[in-house]
Write a protein that holds these residues in place. Sequence first.
Motif, PDB file in Angstrom:
ATOM      1  N   HIS A  89     -65.573 -33.741   8.780  1.00  0.00           N
ATOM      2  CA  HIS A  89     -65.002 -32.574   8.094  1.00  0.00           C
ATOM      3  C   HIS A  89     -63.616 -32.253   8.637  1.00  0.00           C
ATOM      4  O   HIS A  89     -62.687 -31.950   7.869  1.00  0.00           O
ATOM      5  CB  HIS A  89     -65.904 -31.342   8.281  1.00  0.00           C
ATOM      6  CG  HIS A  89     -67.268 -31.494   7.692  1.00  0.00           C
ATOM      7  ND1 HIS A  89     -68.315 -30.682   8.042  1.00  0.00           N
ATOM      8  CD2 HIS A  89     -67.757 -32.375   6.774  1.00  0.00           C
ATOM      9  CE1 HIS A  89     -69.393 -31.043   7.376  1.00  0.00           C
ATOM     10  NE2 HIS A  89     -69.080 -32.071   6.591  1.00  0.00           N
ATOM     11  N   CYS A  90     -63.476 -32.304   9.959  1.00  0.00           N
ATOM     12  CA  CYS A  90     -62.172 -31.998  10.578  1.00  0.00           C
ATOM     13  C   CYS A  90     -61.124 -33.023  10.160  1.00  0.00           C
ATOM     14  O   CYS A  90     -59.980 -32.665   9.855  1.00  0.00           O
ATOM     15  CB  CYS A  90     -62.310 -31.969  12.095  1.00  0.00           C
ATOM     16  SG  CYS A  90     -63.325 -30.614  12.722  1.00  0.00           S
ATOM     17  N   SER A 146     -60.254 -32.392   6.541  1.00  0.00           N
ATOM     18  CA  SER A 146     -59.506 -31.138   6.407  1.00  0.00           C
ATOM     19  C   SER A 146     -58.055 -31.324   6.817  1.00  0.00           C
ATOM     20  O   SER A 146     -57.150 -30.747   6.195  1.00  0.00           O
ATOM     21  CB  SER A 146     -60.164 -30.044   7.250  1.00  0.00           C
ATOM     22  OG  SER A 146     -61.459 -29.755   6.785  1.00  0.00           O
ATOM     23  N   ILE A 198     -62.330 -26.256   3.154  1.00  0.00           N
ATOM     24  CA  ILE A 198     -62.018 -25.821   4.514  1.00  0.00           C
ATOM     25  C   ILE A 198     -62.895 -24.644   4.924  1.00  0.00           C
ATOM     26  O   ILE A 198     -63.411 -24.591   6.049  1.00  0.00           O
ATOM     27  CB  ILE A 198     -60.521 -25.477   4.631  1.00  0.00           C
ATOM     28  CG1 ILE A 198     -59.690 -26.760   4.502  1.00  0.00           C
ATOM     29  CG2 ILE A 198     -60.220 -24.775   5.943  1.00  0.00           C
ATOM     30  CD1 ILE A 198     -58.204 -26.539   4.398  1.00  0.00           C
TER      31      ILE A 198
END
Length: 387
Positions: free
Chosen positions: A315-316, A319, A272
Amino acid sequence: MAGILAWFWNERFWLPHNVTWADLQSTEEAAFPQAEDLYLAFPLAFCIFMIRLLFERFIAKPCALGLKVQANGPQKAQPNAILEKVFTAITKHPDEKRLEGLSKQLDWDVRSIQRWFRQRRNQEKPSTLTKFCESMWRFTFYLYIFTYGVRFLKKTPWLWNTRQCWNGYPYQPLMPDLHYYYIVELSFYWSLMFSQFIDIKRKDFGIMFTHHIVTVTLITFSYVTNLTRVGTLTLCLHDAADVVLEAAKMANYCKCQKLSDLLFLTFAIVFIVSRLGVYPLWILNTTLFEMYEALGNFPALWVFNVLLVILQILHCFWSYLIVKAAYKAISKGKVAKDDRSDIESSSDEEETVPRSKTPHSTITTNGTGGANGTNGYLTGGTCSEEH
């Protein structure tokens, strides 16, 4: 063919104004990235794949057996011609109506039929030993290439000041260490592109395939256009979390629960911080703003940034799943197992249920639902893994 290549590699698309391909030709005084260099990635990708096979067979497997990792696969379903025909020709996940029909036809209760289909699906899944060997290979490679990247980058000025990525462009000579770093990374991702079709199948196969395509495209075009300095920063940043991820998975396969929990939480923090913090503030900032200020506007700039933003969207997504899994871990008091293990478990209690016919019994999936796993980037309460 020459006309198509000339059109595709139009320097007014790929390069800033006042820069031509002639500026990137190697000379006696300095070497620059050449498109032909990338051909090395294909034989090297094959070599990496062969090294992986030897590593898993002669290093990872003995280590796994020494750590008493389970070598046998899931329990096999008892032979049944009718259910086998439904499984192979119709569906691997029968709905309630079909389950009740099979229950009447075989005089089995619904739960026993559910259990049979679950065991039959699991027969095609890899053993814990196979998954451990794959994770150990990836851990070893990521640890090596991340260590190499850190050792290389700490000597470069652009690690400490990202504006140095564009200083003097396009006359930035290709250093041997940078060339090696780029080609090995590209070769590894090419090997993943092909091996994922024979590797352990994950629920997020499509997402990871997209990730690999974006990564290979970015590495290739950034090398050809000599935007390699920011490329090295991006590669090293992404490798950091993968090292911890594979270590956590190995600990999980070895049933070292406390170590697995610690490594997973460490991975969650590293992932993160690096992907939602450092990546946008460090990488996207320099490619969206500093690169524009230094080189001006040109079409390829936006192509690169769109691809980098696609990575940020992934990535989001990952995460979100990691935070969701971490929340479950905290609320339950431990980190659950790998959500992409693709093994559907059933309790010992369920195995002892009599096979009396119960047509109206509730249909349960016992681990087939829940959150989808992503490259092993989370572990969830349900059992369902890479990069």
